[in-house]
Scaffold this motif. Structure first.
Motif, PDB file in Angstrom:
ATOM      1  N   HIS A 147      14.786  32.829 -60.930  1.00 34.44           N
ATOM      2  CA  HIS A 147      14.354  34.244 -60.455  1.00 34.44           C
ATOM      3  C   HIS A 147      15.739  34.745 -59.873  1.00 34.44           C
ATOM      4  CE1 HIS A 147      12.473  37.200 -58.238  1.00 34.44           C
ATOM      5  NE2 HIS A 147      11.094  36.816 -58.331  1.00 34.44           N
TER       6      HIS A 147
ATOM      7  N   HIS B 132       6.975  34.125 -57.120  1.00 34.46           N
ATOM      8  CA  HIS B 132       7.609  33.028 -57.821  1.00 34.46           C
ATOM      9  C   HIS B 132       6.572  32.559 -58.726  1.00 34.46           C
ATOM     10  CE1 HIS B 132      11.643  32.904 -55.654  1.00 34.46           C
ATOM     11  NE2 HIS B 132      10.956  32.924 -54.718  1.00 34.46           N
TER      12      HIS B 132
ATOM     13  N   ARG C  17       7.456  33.624 -62.820  1.00 33.52           N
ATOM     14  CA  ARG C  17       8.339  32.570 -63.484  1.00 33.52           C
ATOM     15  C   ARG C  17       7.391  32.105 -64.856  1.00 33.52           C
ATOM     16  NH1 ARG C  17      12.478  29.701 -60.550  1.00 33.52           N
ATOM     17  NH2 ARG C  17      12.876  30.623 -58.450  1.00 33.52           N
TER      18      ARG C  17
ATOM     19  N   ASP D 140       4.754  30.377 -53.261  1.00 34.32           N
ATOM     20  CA  ASP D 140       6.314  29.998 -53.225  1.00 34.32           C
ATOM     21  C   ASP D 140       6.157  28.637 -52.566  1.00 34.32           C
ATOM     22  OD1 ASP D 140       8.655  29.577 -52.471  1.00 34.32           O
ATOM     23  OD2 ASP D 140       8.491  31.397 -50.951  1.00 34.32           O
TER      24      ASP D 140
END
Length: 527
Positions: free
Chosen positions: A515, A75, A79, A411
């Motif tokens: 995502h 993540h 991103r 995360d």
């Protein structure tokens, strides 16, 4: 039929060439064409008018070795536009595992900086096994691995303060050669981390020769970034010129106000070596603070024998007194060191400076740090400042530097999201484009090159880093006027703004900041 047609954007192709308005056609996970393609039939069209379209960012310096197994969606990295991570840096790594269960426990203790999720099982013994485990996890990003020096030395020589013998050097080089032949992109050392603090130059030279024979990368976390920065750089250059190894100096910075200005002098040394024919470069991230285990502050002798021995030793008052004496002239103050993570629920500790914790406890900062390292070992983390904006700009602008975050795939909703990690794990690349490109301190095309084509070249990734027909379709689409790092030191677990889309191997993984759950990353094996 083209799978995806990205139309109307400003294509900055990663070579350093100026941006131009063009369309990008993608099919079968590859860039099919770049140019005026508006009439080409496509399964999907993504309008990128007003956006920059560039290769995915190749993060040459990361520590996601284990966090990608805990968080394969990657993540915090994907991103922000990262599509490829190079792991195994700073000599910190998870393979090869030499010896019995005690050896595994010792290695896992030494790699506490990487080991954020205790649930991740170490079910491999060598690089092929680890890479297979990583591939089975199906990460959202591509991954290339370096061979870390700590597992080599710990497994063959141990954690003691001594030179490697001839047979031990041969054994380490043999293990290194096997891993390189199995697909590692190179190797790394980290000379502030035990037991690498005890590695002699003969050992580094032997490893470098093994790496050079296969034309792979040797990445160095050097011995000192403070008072002895220049001597540390000179050691790298000696080994590079002696062996011919393609060499990377990791996160080139100078720590402590009294050392400000030394980065420019280090770059002059690098320039001179390059003029003599050495293939030497460096990486850097756009922040004025770094992140490392608190134990990195300890003198080497205090870490002899491994993490367990270190923690036992630090419980003794004579040892603590000797450490405090050596800390009397640190280049940074405890007000510049923040505790960022400990593996325990201890309210009021993480996110606070050592100075603030000491004041609250009626103690000295030395005592606070020693207590934390004694209790938590290498798993106690810090964010430390004391750096110069002028030094950072000198490194960012140098033609031989590339961008590497020195961060991890995290995360915020999982076990890797605890504490207050360095914001670079969430916003390194948006920070570069928002704070340095948009303000005119770094040209757009040059910034893209440092994050893509040049970075891929340093790592030896031949089909990544450029938007050209035939190359892998790793792509970032971002708004140049809006891209921004929203992560801060106080609130680091915030995703950036301004990322329109991120593609990995032709699949859209991130769109408009969300995502999509896709995990098309590949494990990239050299050769």
């Amino acid at each position: 039929m083209t799978d995806l047609l990205i139309t109307g954007g400003t294509v900055v192709d990663g070579t350093g060439a100026a941006g131009r308005t063009a369309d990008v056609a993608i099919a079968g996970g590859r860039v099919e064409a770049v140019g005026d393609l508006a009439d080409r039939p496509a399964t999907r069209v993504l309008d990128a008018t007003g956006y920059v379209v560039c290769p995915g960012f190749v993060d040459v310096h990361t520590h996601s070795d284990l966090t990608l197994l805990s968080n394969p969606a990657a993540h915090s990295k994907v991103r922000q536009g990262v599509t490829t991570e190079v792991i195994g840096n700073c000599g910190l790594g998870v393979t090869p595992i030499v010896g019995d269960a005690d050896g595994l426990a010792a290695l896992r203790g030494a790699a506490g900086y990487l080991d954020l999720d205790p649930a991740v099982a170490w079910d491999w013994t060598d690089l092929p096994g680890y890479l297979d485990t990583l591939a089975a996890a199906r990460p959202s990003v591509n991954v290339a691995s370096l061979v870390a020096h700590i597992p080599l030395r710990a497994g063959v020589v141990g954690f003691g303060d001594r030179a490697a013998g001839g047979a031990e050097l041969d054994r380490m080089c043999g293990l290194l050669g096997e891993a390189l032949d199995a697909g590692a992109a190179g190797a790394s050392t980290g000379l502030v981390y035990a037991p690498l603090t005890f590695a002699r130059e003969e050992e580094l030279t032997a490893l470098a020769r093994t790496i050079a024979a296969r034309d792979r990368l040797f990445s160095w976390h050097i011995r000192d970034y403070g008072d002895h920065l220049l001597d540390s750089v000179r050691q790298v250059l000696r080994v590079a010129e002696t062996t011919g190894a393609r060499t990377q100096i990791s996160h080139l910075i100078a720590v402590g106000r009294r050392n400000w200005g030394k980065v420019a002098r280090a770059l002059e040394l690098i320039d001179a070596a390059r003029a003599r024919g050495a293939d030497v470069a460096a990486d850097v991230y756009p922040y004025l603070a770094g992140n490392a285990p608190l134990s990195q502050l300890l003198p080497g002798w205090a870490q002899t024998g491994g993490e367990a021995a270190m923690r036992t030793r630090l419980a003794e008052e004579p040892v603590r007194r000797r450490v405090r004496e050596e800390w009397s002239d640190l280049p940074t103050s405890w007000a510049e060191v923040t505790v960022s993570r400990i593996p325990a629920d201890r309210p009021g500790v993480t996110g606070r400076t050592v100075a603030a914790l000491a004041e609250a406890a009626g103690a000295h900062g030395d005592q606070v740090v020693l207590e934390l390292v004694t209790e938590f070992g290498n798993a106690a983390m810090m964010v430390a400042g004391g750096r110069s904006e002028e030094d950072l700009l000198a490194a960012l602008r140098h033609p031989a530097t590339v961008i590497g975050s020195d961060g991890q795939s995290l995360d915020p909703d999982g076990p890797t999201g605890l504490g207050t990690p360095h914001p670079r794990s969430y916003g390194c690349y948006p920070r570069l484009f928002g704070d340095y490109v948009r303000t005119g301190r770094l040209p757009l095309a040059e910034a893209v090159r440092k994050c893509t084509g040049a970075a891929a070249a340093r790592a030896g990734l031949r089909d990544r880093g450029e938007l050209r027909p035939g190359k892998a379709a790793d792509v970032v689409v971002f708004a140049p006027g809006r891209i921004a790092d929203l992560a801060t030191y106080a609130e680091p677990q915030r995703y950036p703004d301004g990322i329109r889309a991120v593609l990995v191997n032709g699949q859209v993984v991130v769109e408009d900041g969300s995502h999509l759950g896709e995990r098309p990353g590949e494990v990239l094996r050299a050769g």
